[in-house]
Design an enzyme around this catalytic site. Structure first.
Site, short mmCIF file in Angstrom:
data_model
loop_
_atom_site.label_atom_id
_atom_site.label_comp_id
_atom_site.label_asym_id
_atom_site.label_seq_id
_atom_site.Cartn_x
_atom_site.Cartn_y
_atom_site.Cartn_z
N HIS A 1 9.38 6.94 7.59
CA HIS A 1 9.91 7.04 6.24
C HIS A 1 11.39 7.40 6.38
O HIS A 1 11.81 7.97 7.39
CB HIS A 1 9.12 8.07 5.42
CG HIS A 1 7.77 7.55 5.03
ND1 HIS A 1 7.46 7.11 3.77
CD2 HIS A 1 6.64 7.34 5.76
CE1 HIS A 1 6.22 6.67 3.72
NE2 HIS A 1 5.68 6.81 4.92
N ARG B 1 0.83 -1.21 0.00
CA ARG B 1 0.00 0.00 0.00
C ARG B 1 0.87 1.26 0.00
O ARG B 1 0.95 1.98 -1.00
CB ARG B 1 -0.98 -0.02 1.20
CG ARG B 1 -2.10 1.02 1.13
CD ARG B 1 -1.70 2.43 1.51
NE ARG B 1 -1.08 2.53 2.82
CZ ARG B 1 -0.52 3.63 3.27
NH1 ARG B 1 -0.47 4.72 2.52
NH2 ARG B 1 0.07 3.66 4.47
N ASP B 2 1.57 1.51 1.10
CA ASP B 2 2.34 2.75 1.18
C ASP B 2 3.44 2.75 0.11
O ASP B 2 3.80 3.82 -0.42
CB ASP B 2 2.97 2.90 2.57
CG ASP B 2 3.17 4.35 2.99
OD1 ASP B 2 2.95 5.24 2.15
OD2 ASP B 2 3.56 4.59 4.15
N ASN C 1 9.19 4.03 3.00
CA ASN C 1 9.25 3.66 4.42
C ASN C 1 10.62 3.08 4.72
O ASN C 1 11.33 2.60 3.83
CB ASN C 1 8.20 2.56 4.72
CG ASN C 1 6.80 3.04 4.50
OD1 ASN C 1 6.30 2.97 3.39
ND2 ASN C 1 6.17 3.55 5.54
N CYS D 1 4.52 9.10 -0.22
CA CYS D 1 3.12 9.50 -0.29
C CYS D 1 2.98 10.51 -1.42
O CYS D 1 3.75 11.48 -1.50
CB CYS D 1 2.68 10.13 1.04
SG CYS D 1 1.04 10.87 0.96
N HIS E 1 5.76 4.50 12.49
CA HIS E 1 5.76 4.36 11.03
C HIS E 1 6.75 5.39 10.48
O HIS E 1 6.46 6.59 10.45
CB HIS E 1 4.32 4.65 10.57
CG HIS E 1 4.08 4.68 9.11
ND1 HIS E 1 3.27 3.76 8.47
CD2 HIS E 1 4.46 5.55 8.14
CE1 HIS E 1 3.19 4.05 7.17
NE2 HIS E 1 3.90 5.14 6.95
P1 HMG Z 1 -12.73 14.99 -2.21
O1 HMG Z 1 -12.34 15.34 -3.59
O2 HMG Z 1 -13.00 16.08 -1.23
O3 HMG Z 1 -13.94 13.95 -2.16
O4 HMG Z 1 -11.59 14.05 -1.65
P2 HMG Z 1 -15.39 14.02 -2.73
O5 HMG Z 1 -16.25 13.38 -1.69
O6 HMG Z 1 -15.71 15.40 -3.23
O7 HMG Z 1 -15.29 13.03 -3.98
C1 HMG Z 1 -14.54 13.32 -5.15
C2 HMG Z 1 -14.65 12.13 -6.10
O8 HMG Z 1 -13.99 10.98 -5.50
C3 HMG Z 1 -16.08 11.69 -6.36
O9 HMG Z 1 -16.09 11.09 -7.65
C4 HMG Z 1 -16.29 10.59 -5.33
O10 HMG Z 1 -17.29 9.67 -5.70
C5 HMG Z 1 -14.94 9.94 -5.31
P3 HMG Z 1 -16.75 11.86 -8.91
O11 HMG Z 1 -18.19 12.06 -8.52
O12 HMG Z 1 -15.98 13.17 -9.03
O13 HMG Z 1 -16.52 10.91 -10.03
N1 HMG Z 1 -14.64 9.30 -4.02
C6 HMG Z 1 -14.27 8.01 -3.88
N2 HMG Z 1 -14.10 7.02 -4.78
C7 HMG Z 1 -13.73 5.82 -4.30
N3 HMG Z 1 -13.51 5.58 -3.00
C8 HMG Z 1 -13.63 6.55 -2.07
C9 HMG Z 1 -14.05 7.83 -2.52
N4 HMG Z 1 -14.29 8.99 -1.88
C10 HMG Z 1 -14.65 9.89 -2.80
N5 HMG Z 1 -13.38 6.31 -0.80
C11 HMG Z 1 -10.95 12.18 -0.28
C12 HMG Z 1 -11.63 13.54 -0.32
C13 HMG Z 1 -10.69 11.85 1.19
C14 HMG Z 1 -11.87 11.15 -0.91
C15 HMG Z 1 -9.62 12.25 -1.08
O14 HMG Z 1 -8.89 13.34 -0.63
C16 HMG Z 1 -8.77 11.00 -0.96
O15 HMG Z 1 -9.14 9.93 -1.43
N6 HMG Z 1 -7.59 11.14 -0.33
C17 HMG Z 1 -6.70 10.00 -0.11
C18 HMG Z 1 -5.28 10.40 -0.37
C19 HMG Z 1 -4.37 9.24 -0.07
O16 HMG Z 1 -4.74 8.08 -0.20
N7 HMG Z 1 -3.12 9.55 0.36
C20 HMG Z 1 -2.15 8.55 0.65
C21 HMG Z 1 -2.46 7.78 1.90
S1 HMG Z 1 -2.05 8.62 3.41
C22 HMG Z 1 -0.40 8.23 3.67
O17 HMG Z 1 0.23 7.68 2.79
C23 HMG Z 1 0.20 8.45 5.02
C24 HMG Z 1 0.36 7.16 5.81
O18 HMG Z 1 1.22 6.25 5.11
C25 HMG Z 1 0.96 7.43 7.17
C26 HMG Z 1 2.22 8.27 7.13
O19 HMG Z 1 3.15 8.01 6.39
O20 HMG Z 1 2.22 9.23 7.90
C27 HMG Z 1 -0.97 6.46 6.03
MG MG Z 2 3.44 6.35 5.11
#
Ligand code: HMG
Ligand code: MG
Length: 306
Positions: free
Chosen positions: A209, A15-16, A249, A240, A207
């Site tokens: 990086h 995933r990450d 990571n 990310c 966690h």
């Molecule tokens: P938004 O644009 O505000 O959401 O994003 P929305 O509700 O307006 O939806 C926009 C579009 O996305 C719509 O589609 C929704 O249906 C769709 P459209 O009508 O335009 O075709 N949608 C989805 N589709 C599938 N599954 C869903 C979903 N939700 C909305 N769940 C949102 C808000 C939170 C959805 C967006 O910002 C997002 O998905 N962000 C995720 C980003 C991400 O994954 N980042 C990486 C992970 S975090 C990380 O890596 C850190 C970590 O490793 C820890 C660390 O290292 O610290 C965990």
């Molecule tokens: Mg991470």
């Protein structure tokens, strides 16, 4: 504080790691990666995420990944879920553990999930409630615990506020993420000391990086703070997409080398992980970032740190 005799490693490479690959990784490779890792003995392999495919296209086939992996008894396969839509999709894919994620900093919250920290907690509360009611285990992530790419310094008290809120919602464990890999050992110890006033150490995972080469040192500092759960990524895959410049990571092979060398049990087969690290790096056409993995594969490392 005594160093734990046993550590639980959560492998987050599928995933990450893969979420940040520029080219689309074929489904077969994703499935094979998860299966190779679960066969190597990890208690948990984070296998995908049910986020918006507009935001992270690389994870769009997570439902297919979950349909095809060989789920082993006793292994957890968490998936990231940002909202109710993600929970619906995860439940439909028969995911049994989810991970919700928030940021300790305001800037990263807005860039990564398009809302403020307060809004993210409001959004997630009903998601966690419904997941717990459905019998799912829920893990919580707090990002940017040692610095934010948009806001700079992050006070440990902000990390504690977010961690406490996730525990109150029903998360069984909080993974504290140095998302951009800038923390150093003393700072990490401070964060753990602050958060542990509100969350038991047994419910804290770290966690890291490895952007600044501090990953293994930070694992050691955390062990000395009594932390016994770590996230890591085979071959040091990852980053990310919303944290520009951050590297992958801390590599699982390097963490295993440290742990096994210190006589700490993990139940994980170092050689199998090192082979998998070499395999996935070749498949992705990228350098293997695991130093202990590279040494093993070159025949120059001791097999296991022991
Ligand atoms: P938004 O644009 O505000 O959401 O994003 P929305 O509700 O307006 O939806 C926009 C579009 O996305 C719509 O589609 C929704 O249906 C769709 P459209 O009508 O335009 O075709 N949608 C989805 N589709 C599938 N599954 C869903 C979903 N939700 C909305 N769940 C949102 C808000 C939170 C959805 C967006 O910002 C997002 O998905 N962000 C995720 C980003 C991400 O994954 N980042 C990486 C992970 S975090 C990380 O890596 C850190 C970590 O490793 C820890 C660390 O290292 O610290 C965990
Ligand atoms: Mg991470």
């Amino acid at each position: 504080m005594s160093v734990p005799g046993k550590v639980r490693l959560v492998e987050v490479g599928p995933r990450d790691g893969l979420q940040n690959e520029a080219g689309l990784v074929p489904l077969d490779i994703k499935v094979a990666l998860v299966d190779r890792l679960s066969a190597a003995g990890f208690p948990a392999v984070e296998a995908g995420s049910f986020v918006s495919p507009r935001w992270v296209p690389q994870m769009a086939d997570s439902p297919e990944v979950f349909a095809r992996i060989a789920r082993r008894a006793g292994v957890a396969y968490p998936a990231l879920v940002p909202n109710m839509k993600g929970l619906d999709a995860a439940l439909a894919a028969d995911v049994r553990e989810i991970a919700v994620f928030v940021s300790a900093s305001e800037g990263f919250s807005r860039k990564n999930i398009a809302c403020t920290r307060a809004e993210s907690l409001d959004r997630l509360a009903p998601v966690v409630e419904r997941a717990v009611a459905a019998g799912l285990a829920v893990r919580g992530y707090v990002s940017c615990i040692a610095g934010c790419p948009y806001d700079g310094a992050v006070p440990p008290s902000d990390v504690a506020t977010m961690a406490k809120a996730l525990v109150a919602m029903g998360c069984y464990e909080i993974s504290l993420g140095d998302t951009i890999g800038v923390g150093t050992a003393g700072q990490i110890r401070d964060v753990i000391a602050t958060v542990s006033r509100h969350v038991p150490r047994a419910a804290i995972a770290m966690h890291f990086h490895d952007t600044c080469g501090q990953g293994v040192a930070n694992v050691l500092a955390s062990l000395e703070e009594g932390i016994a759960t770590f996230d890591s990524s085979v071959a040091g895959l990852g980053g990310c997409p919303y944290a520009p410049g951050a590297s992958g990571n801390v590599a699982t092979e390097d963490v295993l080398y440290l742990l096994h060398g210190m006589g700490i049990e993990t139940g994980i087969d170092f050689a199998a992980v090192a082979e998998t690290g070499g395999w996935i790096s070749a498949r992705l056409g990228r350098a293997n970032a695991a130093r202990a993995g590279r040494a093993y594969l070159a025949g120059t490392g001791r097999t296991d740190g022991r």
